[in-house]
Design an enzyme around this catalytic site. Structure first.
Site, mmCIF file in Angstrom:
data_model
loop_
_atom_site.group_PDB
_atom_site.id
_atom_site.type_symbol
_atom_site.label_atom_id
_atom_site.label_comp_id
_atom_site.label_asym_id
_atom_site.label_seq_id
_atom_site.Cartn_x
_atom_site.Cartn_y
_atom_site.Cartn_z
ATOM 1 N N HIS A 101 0.854 -1.193 0.000
ATOM 2 C CA HIS A 101 0.000 0.000 0.000
ATOM 3 C C HIS A 101 0.884 1.235 0.000
ATOM 4 C CE1 HIS A 101 0.725 -1.372 4.103
ATOM 5 N NE2 HIS A 101 0.760 -0.100 4.440
ATOM 6 N N HIS A 103 1.055 5.175 1.118
ATOM 7 C CA HIS A 103 0.441 6.192 1.970
ATOM 8 C C HIS A 103 0.471 7.549 1.275
ATOM 9 C CE1 HIS A 103 0.516 3.940 5.883
ATOM 10 N NE2 HIS A 103 1.530 3.316 5.329
HETATM 11 P P1 AMP Z 1 1.987 0.245 7.301
HETATM 12 O O1 AMP Z 1 2.455 0.451 8.713
HETATM 13 O O2 AMP Z 1 2.780 1.010 6.284
HETATM 14 O O3 AMP Z 1 1.877 -1.229 6.975
HETATM 15 O O4 AMP Z 1 0.549 0.883 7.240
HETATM 16 C C1 AMP Z 1 -0.614 0.195 7.536
HETATM 17 C C2 AMP Z 1 -1.704 1.221 7.619
HETATM 18 O O5 AMP Z 1 -2.944 0.575 7.452
HETATM 19 C C3 AMP Z 1 -1.768 1.963 8.961
HETATM 20 O O6 AMP Z 1 -1.645 3.353 8.716
HETATM 21 C C4 AMP Z 1 -3.130 1.570 9.516
HETATM 22 O O7 AMP Z 1 -3.756 2.637 10.205
HETATM 23 C C5 AMP Z 1 -3.896 1.207 8.266
HETATM 24 N N1 AMP Z 1 -4.979 0.237 8.425
HETATM 25 C C6 AMP Z 1 -4.926 -0.962 9.053
HETATM 26 N N2 AMP Z 1 -6.115 -1.602 8.944
HETATM 27 C C7 AMP Z 1 -6.910 -0.792 8.199
HETATM 28 C C8 AMP Z 1 -8.267 -0.885 7.747
HETATM 29 N N3 AMP Z 1 -9.026 -1.942 8.024
HETATM 30 N N4 AMP Z 1 -8.772 0.130 7.008
HETATM 31 C C9 AMP Z 1 -7.998 1.205 6.712
HETATM 32 N N5 AMP Z 1 -6.736 1.359 7.127
HETATM 33 C C10 AMP Z 1 -6.189 0.379 7.865
#
Ligand code: AMP
Ligand code: ZN
Length: 139
Positions: A101, A103
């Site tokens: 993903h 950001h």
């Molecule tokens: P990372 O630390 O780069 O893997 O980012 C994961 C991101 O996913 C974090 O910013 C979380 O807040 C976000 N996240 C986790 N679960 C969900 C969800 N169900 N819907 C939207 N965002 C999520």
């Protein structure tokens, strides 16, 4: 390929509903549920890639086009002072959800978001040696 136990596979493919900012054949862009700032968005490919290490070139090429489009819309919507576009690969880099993903994080003067490092020091020789070592592993 989708991965059965992957939350972002489920969200990107509509198995778990989440309001989309943008959607096309290959991507869904959603709002982060633990946002660093208002409007923090995530670009999710519909196919499963753990992270950038397993992503194909075509998807990698498209992902930034989508991120740039959404970043411009977020900028227009919130009138933010800046935007970080970043992406974490593996736990050591801060990855917590193991479906690629990107950001998109709106930034405001004097906000509390922390994306930074302490700059190191390198010689010209070290830069050249490092560049050569990496170049050998390009494919
Ligand atoms: P990372 O630390 O780069 O893997 O980012 C994961 C991101 O996913 C974090 O910013 C979380 O807040 C976000 N996240 C986790 N679960 C969900 C969800 N169900 N819907 C939207 N965002 C999520
Ligand atoms: Zn997945």
């Amino acid at each position: 390929m989708k991965k059965d136990d992957c939350i972002f596979c489920k969200i990107a493919n509509g198995v778990i509903p989440s309001p989309a900012i943008y959607e096309d054949e290959d991507f869904k862009v959603i709002l982060d549920r633990g946002p660093a700032a208002k409007g923090h968005a995530l670009v999710l490919p519909k196919e499963h890639f753990d992270n950038v290490f397993s992503m194909d070139d075509a998807t990698a090429g498209k992902v930034f086009v989508v991120a740039a489009k959404v970043a411009r819309a977020i900028n227009k919507t919130f009138g933010c002072d800046g935007i970080n576009i970043l992406q974490n690969n593996n736990e050591a880099a801060g990855q917590t959800v193991f479906h690629f993903h990107m950001h998109i994080i709106p930034r405001y003067k004097n906000d509390t978001v922390n994306v930074g490092w302490i700059p190191g020091e390198v010689t010209d020789e070290q830069v050249a040696e490092c560049a050569e070592a990496i170049r050998k592993n390009l494919n």
